[in-house]
Write a protein that holds these residues in place. Structure first.
Motif, PDB file in Angstrom:
ATOM      1  N   UNK A 145      22.570  48.487  32.114  1.00 34.80           N
ATOM      2  CA  UNK A 145      21.321  49.114  31.668  1.00 34.80           C
ATOM      3  C   UNK A 145      20.373  48.135  31.000  1.00 34.80           C
ATOM      4  N   UNK A 146      20.698  46.857  31.081  1.00 34.92           N
ATOM      5  CA  UNK A 146      19.812  45.824  30.515  1.00 34.92           C
ATOM      6  C   UNK A 146      19.712  44.659  31.512  1.00 34.92           C
ATOM      7  N   UNK A 147      18.972  44.873  32.603  1.00 36.76           N
ATOM      8  CA  UNK A 147      18.872  43.814  33.618  1.00 36.76           C
ATOM      9  C   UNK A 147      18.216  42.550  33.106  1.00 36.76           C
ATOM     10  N   UNK A 148      17.365  42.685  32.085  1.00 35.56           N
ATOM     11  CA  UNK A 148      16.722  41.466  31.553  1.00 35.56           C
ATOM     12  C   UNK A 148      17.728  40.506  30.929  1.00 35.56           C
ATOM     13  N   UNK A 149      18.890  41.020  30.530  1.00 36.68           N
ATOM     14  CA  UNK A 149      19.936  40.164  29.964  1.00 36.68           C
ATOM     15  C   UNK A 149      20.924  39.683  31.018  1.00 36.68           C
ATOM     16  N   UNK A 150      20.788  40.236  32.193  1.00 31.84           N
ATOM     17  CA  UNK A 150      21.761  39.897  33.245  1.00 31.84           C
ATOM     18  C   UNK A 150      21.202  38.880  34.225  1.00 31.84           C
ATOM     19  N   UNK A 165      22.734  49.326  21.238  1.00 23.11           N
ATOM     20  CA  UNK A 165      23.643  50.405  20.885  1.00 23.11           C
ATOM     21  C   UNK A 165      24.735  50.540  21.953  1.00 23.11           C
ATOM     22  N   UNK A 166      25.977  50.374  21.527  1.00 17.64           N
ATOM     23  CA  UNK A 166      27.160  50.482  22.406  1.00 17.64           C
ATOM     24  C   UNK A 166      26.973  49.729  23.717  1.00 17.64           C
ATOM     25  N   UNK A 167      26.802  48.393  23.659  1.00 13.61           N
ATOM     26  CA  UNK A 167      26.576  47.627  24.892  1.00 13.61           C
ATOM     27  C   UNK A 167      27.816  47.647  25.793  1.00 13.61           C
ATOM     28  N   UNK A 168      27.555  47.822  27.099  1.00 15.39           N
ATOM     29  CA  UNK A 168      28.617  47.788  28.098  1.00 15.39           C
ATOM     30  C   UNK A 168      28.566  46.418  28.788  1.00 15.39           C
ATOM     31  N   UNK A 169      29.607  45.628  28.557  1.00 16.25           N
ATOM     32  CA  UNK A 169      29.614  44.233  29.008  1.00 16.25           C
ATOM     33  C   UNK A 169      30.689  44.030  30.080  1.00 16.25           C
TER      34      UNK A 169
END
Length: 378
Positions: free
Chosen positions: A100-105, A158-162
Motif C-alpha cells: 500500500x506504499x508503492x512510493x517506498x517500493x 501505521x502497521x506497515x506490511x513488509x
C-alpha cells in the motif's frame, strides 16, 4: 704340429679385454661412484621387508582393502537442509516491498528489474532505506531484516506490511574445479546447495574424472569424498551441504593406473576405470598369461605398503594352475600403482640363460678353430 695352449691364451685374453673396451652401446658403472648407504642395517635384505600372502578362496575376502560402500541415508544432512536459511552478505541485492506504499517500493519513473532497482548491501553490511536511514543487514536472514525494517517504519506508518526477498545472490560462492564439464564458481542462495547438486550444475563429471577421490576443502581443511559411493552405491553419507568459500575438486584419473608385466601376452600400463579393476580383469586386458612361458603358480600383485607399516611392500600370490582360480581374482580389487607380475616357468628361465651363453661359446669355439688353422698353416 703340437698346439701350444699358453700361446693361445696370450692371444685370446688380450683380444677379449680389447673388445670389452670397445663394446658398442652405453654403459654405466658404479665402481668409481660414491655410493650412499641409507640402510642402518647393511646386512638386511629386501626379502626381510616384504610380506607374501597367498590368495585363496578363504583369504581373498580379508584383502579387500578398498572400502565397501552401501546405500544408507544421511539424517544429519537432512536436518541441515530442513533448518537451512540464507544469511545476507555484502554484495547481495535486497528487494523490499511495503504494501500500500508503492512510493517506498519502486522509485518513481523506474522500469528497471528488481536486481537493478533493489537495495545493494554495501561493504559495511548495511543498506539505506527511506525514512529509517541505514539498516544493518549482513549476517541476518530475510525474516530478521523484515522485522527490523517493519519495527523502524512503524514510527512513520501505521502497521506497515513488509516483505523482503533477495533479488540477487552475490556475496557467497562455492567453487567447483577439476574434471567437470563446466568448472567455475556457483552462488550460494536460499536453496540449499549440496555436493551432488553442485556437480550436476557443473554439467556432471568429465571423461577423465577420478570420482573416487574428490576433495572438499573448507577453511583450509581437506576432506575426501567418494562420488562413486554417492552416485553408484547410494551412500548419502558422502554428500555435504556446501558453504561459502568451499572448494570441491574432482581430480583427473591419471594416478588410477596399474602395471602388468612379465609373462603376459601384451604387457602394458592399464587405467582403472570408474567401476574399478580386479586382478582377473587386468590379466584379461593384456591377453592373459603366456601359455608357453608363464608359470601359472606365479601370478603376483606387488603393492607398496602403507606409510605406517614397518615393511616395504606386500605381495599377493594367485595360483591359476587350475583356471577356475581366476574366480578368486575377480574378488581381488587392484589399487593405484599396483604391479601385476607373472613370473616365467623354471625351464623358460634356464633356456634363457643357455640362450645368453650360446653366442659366447660358439664365438669362442670359432676363435679357437681359427687360431689352430693359423698355427698349422705352414
Amino acid at each position: 704340429m703340437k698346439f701350444n695352449k699358453n700361446w693361445l691364451l696370450t692371444i685370446v685374453f688380450p683380444a677379449i679385454l680389447l673388445a670389452g673396451c670397445s663394446t658398442p652401446g652405453s654403459h654405466l658403472s658404479i665402481d668409481s661412484k660414491n655410493v650412499i648407504e641409507f640402510d642402518s642395517n647393511p646386512e638386511s635384505t629386501l626379502a626381510e621387508h616384504i610380506n607374501l600372502y597367498p590368495l585363496t578362496a578363504h583369504t581373498v575376502g580379508s584383502f579387500a582393502h578398498q572400502q565397501r560402500f552401501a546405500s544408507q541415508p544421511n539424517p544429519g544432512l537432512d536436518t541441515q537442509v530442513a533448518n537451512y536459511e540464507y544469511r545476507i552478505g555484502p554484495g547481495d541485492i535486497l528487494n523490499v516491498t511495503v504494501w500500500d506504499h508503492p512510493e517506498l517500493t519502486i522509485p518513481a519513473g523506474s522500469y528497471r528489474s528488481a536486481s537493478e532497482a533493489g537495495n545493494w548491501v554495501h561493504a559495511d553490511g548495511t543498506i539505506f532505506y527511506p525514512y529509517i536511514g541505514t539498516v544493518a543487514v549482513s549476517g541476518k536472514t530475510v525474516r530478521e531484516i523484515r522485522s527490523d525494517i517493519a519495527q523502524k517504519l512503524a514510527r512513520y506508518l501505521e502497521s506497515p506490511q513488509i516483505d523482503v526477498n533477495v533479488a540477487a545472490f552475490r556475496s557467497q560462492k562455492t567453487y567447483i574445479t577439476g574434471e567437470v564439464e563446466k568448472p567455475g564458481q556457483q552462488a550460494i542462495s536460499n536453496i540449499p546447495l549440496t555436493v551432488l547438486d553442485a556437480i550436476n550444475r557443473a554439467g556432471g563429471l568429465a571423461e577423465n574424472a577420478d570420482w573416487r577421490n574428490v576433495t572438499l576443502t573448507r577453511n583450509g581443511k581437506e576432506e575426501a569424498i567418494s562420488l562413486y559411493a554417492l552416485m553408484q552405491r547410494g551412500d548419502l553419507m558422502q554428500n555435504r551441504l556446501l558453504q561459502a568459500g568451499d572448494i570441491v575438486h574432482v581430480p583427473r584419473n591419471d594416478s588410477q593406473k596399474v602395471f602388468v608385466m612379465g609373462e603376459v601376452n601384451d604387457p602394458k600400463l592399464l587405467k582403472i576405470d570408474r567401476a574399478g579393476m580386479s586382478l582377473t580383469e587386468a590379466l584379461s586386458n593384456v591377453g592373459g598369461i603366456n601359455q608357453l612361458s608363464a608359470d601359472a603358480t606365479g601370478v603376483f600383485v606387488i603393492r607398496t605398503a602403507d606409510k605406517e607399516s614397518e615393511h616395504l611392500a606386500d605381495i599377493f600370490q594367485l595360483d591359476i594352475n587350475d583356471a577356475s582360480a581366476l574366480v578368486i581374482g575377480t574378488e581381488f580389487d587392484l589399487q593405484p600403482y599396483d604391479i601385476v607380475y607373472v613370473t616365467a616357468a623354471p625351464i623358460v628361465r634356464w633356456n634363457r640363460v643357455v640362450a645368453q651363453l650360446l653366442p659366447t661359446i660358439t664365438g669362442f669355439n670359432e676363435l679357437t678353430e681359427g687360431v689352430l688353422r693359423v698355427r698349422n698353416w705352414p
